[in-house]
Design a protein around this motif. Structure first.
Motif, mmCIF file in Angstrom:
data_model
loop_
_atom_site.group_PDB
_atom_site.id
_atom_site.type_symbol
_atom_site.label_atom_id
_atom_site.label_comp_id
_atom_site.label_asym_id
_atom_site.label_seq_id
_atom_site.Cartn_x
_atom_site.Cartn_y
_atom_site.Cartn_z
ATOM 1 N N ARG A 81 -77.576 -45.543 -145.318
ATOM 2 C CA ARG A 81 -76.854 -46.651 -144.710
ATOM 3 C C ARG A 81 -76.793 -46.439 -143.197
ATOM 4 N NH1 ARG A 81 -70.751 -48.245 -146.480
ATOM 5 N NH2 ARG A 81 -70.175 -49.037 -144.472
ATOM 6 N N THR A 82 -77.245 -47.415 -142.468
ATOM 7 C CA THR A 82 -77.267 -47.282 -141.007
ATOM 8 C C THR A 82 -75.940 -47.747 -140.415
ATOM 9 O OG1 THR A 82 -78.203 -49.465 -140.711
ATOM 10 C CG2 THR A 82 -79.755 -47.647 -140.920
ATOM 11 N N ILE A 83 -75.587 -47.110 -139.337
ATOM 12 C CA ILE A 83 -74.374 -47.477 -138.602
ATOM 13 C C ILE A 83 -74.800 -48.132 -137.298
ATOM 14 C CG2 ILE A 83 -72.306 -46.618 -137.459
ATOM 15 C CD1 ILE A 83 -72.294 -44.319 -139.434
ATOM 16 N N ARG A 84 -74.379 -49.342 -137.112
ATOM 17 C CA ARG A 84 -74.728 -50.050 -135.878
ATOM 18 C C ARG A 84 -73.671 -49.737 -134.831
ATOM 19 N NH1 ARG A 84 -75.796 -56.064 -136.759
ATOM 20 N NH2 ARG A 84 -76.146 -55.806 -134.550
ATOM 21 N N LEU A 85 -74.078 -49.087 -133.761
ATOM 22 C CA LEU A 85 -73.150 -48.699 -132.702
ATOM 23 C C LEU A 85 -72.882 -49.815 -131.710
ATOM 24 C CD1 LEU A 85 -74.210 -45.055 -131.859
ATOM 25 C CD2 LEU A 85 -72.167 -45.823 -133.032
ATOM 26 N N GLN A 86 -73.831 -50.700 -131.534
ATOM 27 C CA GLN A 86 -73.696 -51.719 -130.502
ATOM 28 C C GLN A 86 -72.431 -52.571 -130.674
ATOM 29 O OE1 GLN A 86 -77.066 -54.249 -130.049
ATOM 30 N NE2 GLN A 86 -76.318 -55.167 -128.172
ATOM 31 N N PRO A 87 -72.127 -53.118 -131.852
ATOM 32 C CA PRO A 87 -70.895 -53.907 -131.981
ATOM 33 C C PRO A 87 -69.633 -53.081 -131.715
ATOM 34 C CG PRO A 87 -72.349 -54.351 -133.823
ATOM 35 C CD PRO A 87 -72.934 -53.196 -133.065
ATOM 36 N N ARG A 88 -69.644 -51.813 -132.146
ATOM 37 C CA ARG A 88 -68.484 -50.962 -131.923
ATOM 38 C C ARG A 88 -68.310 -50.637 -130.443
ATOM 39 N NH1 ARG A 88 -68.718 -50.558 -137.086
ATOM 40 N NH2 ARG A 88 -68.395 -49.031 -138.603
ATOM 41 N N LEU A 89 -69.403 -50.355 -129.771
ATOM 42 C CA LEU A 89 -69.325 -50.070 -128.332
ATOM 43 C C LEU A 89 -68.902 -51.308 -127.554
ATOM 44 C CD1 LEU A 89 -72.468 -47.801 -127.825
ATOM 45 C CD2 LEU A 89 -70.064 -47.126 -127.785
ATOM 46 N N LYS A 90 -69.400 -52.463 -127.970
ATOM 47 C CA LYS A 90 -69.020 -53.716 -127.317
ATOM 48 C C LYS A 90 -67.528 -53.950 -127.469
ATOM 49 C CE LYS A 90 -70.024 -58.653 -127.422
ATOM 50 N NZ LYS A 90 -70.785 -59.708 -128.103
ATOM 51 N N ARG A 91 -67.000 -53.703 -128.663
ATOM 52 C CA ARG A 91 -65.565 -53.888 -128.906
ATOM 53 C C ARG A 91 -64.745 -52.898 -128.074
ATOM 54 N NH1 ARG A 91 -61.574 -56.226 -131.249
ATOM 55 N NH2 ARG A 91 -60.019 -55.171 -132.513
ATOM 56 N N LEU A 92 -65.171 -51.655 -128.011
ATOM 57 C CA LEU A 92 -64.472 -50.641 -127.229
ATOM 58 C C LEU A 92 -64.465 -51.016 -125.745
ATOM 59 C CD1 LEU A 92 -63.065 -47.887 -127.083
ATOM 60 C CD2 LEU A 92 -65.333 -46.856 -126.867
ATOM 61 N N THR A 151 -64.784 -54.043 -124.466
ATOM 62 C CA THR A 151 -63.935 -55.225 -124.308
ATOM 63 C C THR A 151 -62.461 -54.842 -124.297
ATOM 64 O OG1 THR A 151 -65.600 -56.574 -125.411
ATOM 65 C CG2 THR A 151 -63.384 -57.488 -125.272
ATOM 66 N N LEU A 152 -62.062 -53.926 -125.178
ATOM 67 C CA LEU A 152 -60.674 -53.470 -125.212
ATOM 68 C C LEU A 152 -60.279 -52.768 -123.914
ATOM 69 C CD1 LEU A 152 -60.375 -52.171 -128.887
ATOM 70 C CD2 LEU A 152 -59.224 -54.143 -127.886
ATOM 71 N N CYS A 153 -61.182 -51.947 -123.377
ATOM 72 C CA CYS A 153 -60.907 -51.244 -122.117
ATOM 73 C C CYS A 153 -60.737 -52.227 -120.962
ATOM 74 C CB CYS A 153 -62.027 -50.253 -121.799
ATOM 75 S SG CYS A 153 -62.069 -48.829 -122.886
ATOM 76 N N VAL A 154 -61.632 -53.193 -120.872
ATOM 77 C CA VAL A 154 -61.542 -54.195 -119.802
ATOM 78 C C VAL A 154 -60.271 -55.025 -119.953
ATOM 79 C CG1 VAL A 154 -62.608 -56.282 -118.844
ATOM 80 C CG2 VAL A 154 -64.015 -54.291 -119.376
ATOM 81 N N ALA A 155 -59.949 -55.434 -121.177
ATOM 82 C CA ALA A 155 -58.738 -56.227 -121.411
ATOM 83 C C ALA A 155 -57.488 -55.450 -121.026
ATOM 84 C CB ALA A 155 -58.666 -56.653 -122.873
ATOM 85 N N GLN A 156 -57.450 -54.162 -121.351
ATOM 86 C CA GLN A 156 -56.292 -53.339 -120.998
ATOM 87 C C GLN A 156 -56.161 -53.188 -119.478
ATOM 88 O OE1 GLN A 156 -56.408 -49.335 -122.511
ATOM 89 N NE2 GLN A 156 -54.202 -49.074 -122.264
#
Length: 99
Positions: free
Chosen positions: A1-12, A14-19
């Motif tokens: 099973r592959t883990i896609r990092l791109q969506p997780r990194l994008k979310r991280l 976005t959270l940093c910028v929002a904070q």
């Protein structure tokens, strides 16, 4: 099973910028006190209480009260990004956060 990092990194990211933007808007007093959406420590229930109190006051004094509500759920789809960055810069947001 592959883990896609791109969506997780994008979310991280976005959270940093929002904070950081939330911190900047608080220190610059960029938002009015009545702006409750998406702010920590504020609730939309506060505005509902204010409207309800105004309604009861006007009912007791037998005066008219007018209210307007706008649905802006699709407003962000039509935002001009270059204009947004220009306005944020004019408000004093600059440096790494704006970049």
């Amino acid at each position: 099973r592959t883990i896609r990092l791109q969506p997780r990194l994008k979310r991280l990211f976005t959270l940093c910028v929002a904070q950081r933007m939330a911190q900047w808007s608080t220190t610059q007093d960029a938002l009015p006190r009545t702006q409750n959406g998406f702010r920590s420590g504020y609730r939309t229930a506060d505005n509902i209480f204010i409207i309800r109190t105004m309604q009861e006051t006007h009912n007791l004094t037998n005066t008219s009260l007018f209210a307007c509500s706008a649905d802006v759920s699709k407003a962000f789809d039509n935002v001009s990004r270059p204009l947004l960055f220009e306005l944020l810069s004019a408000c004093g947001l600059n440096g790494a956060l704006l970049d």
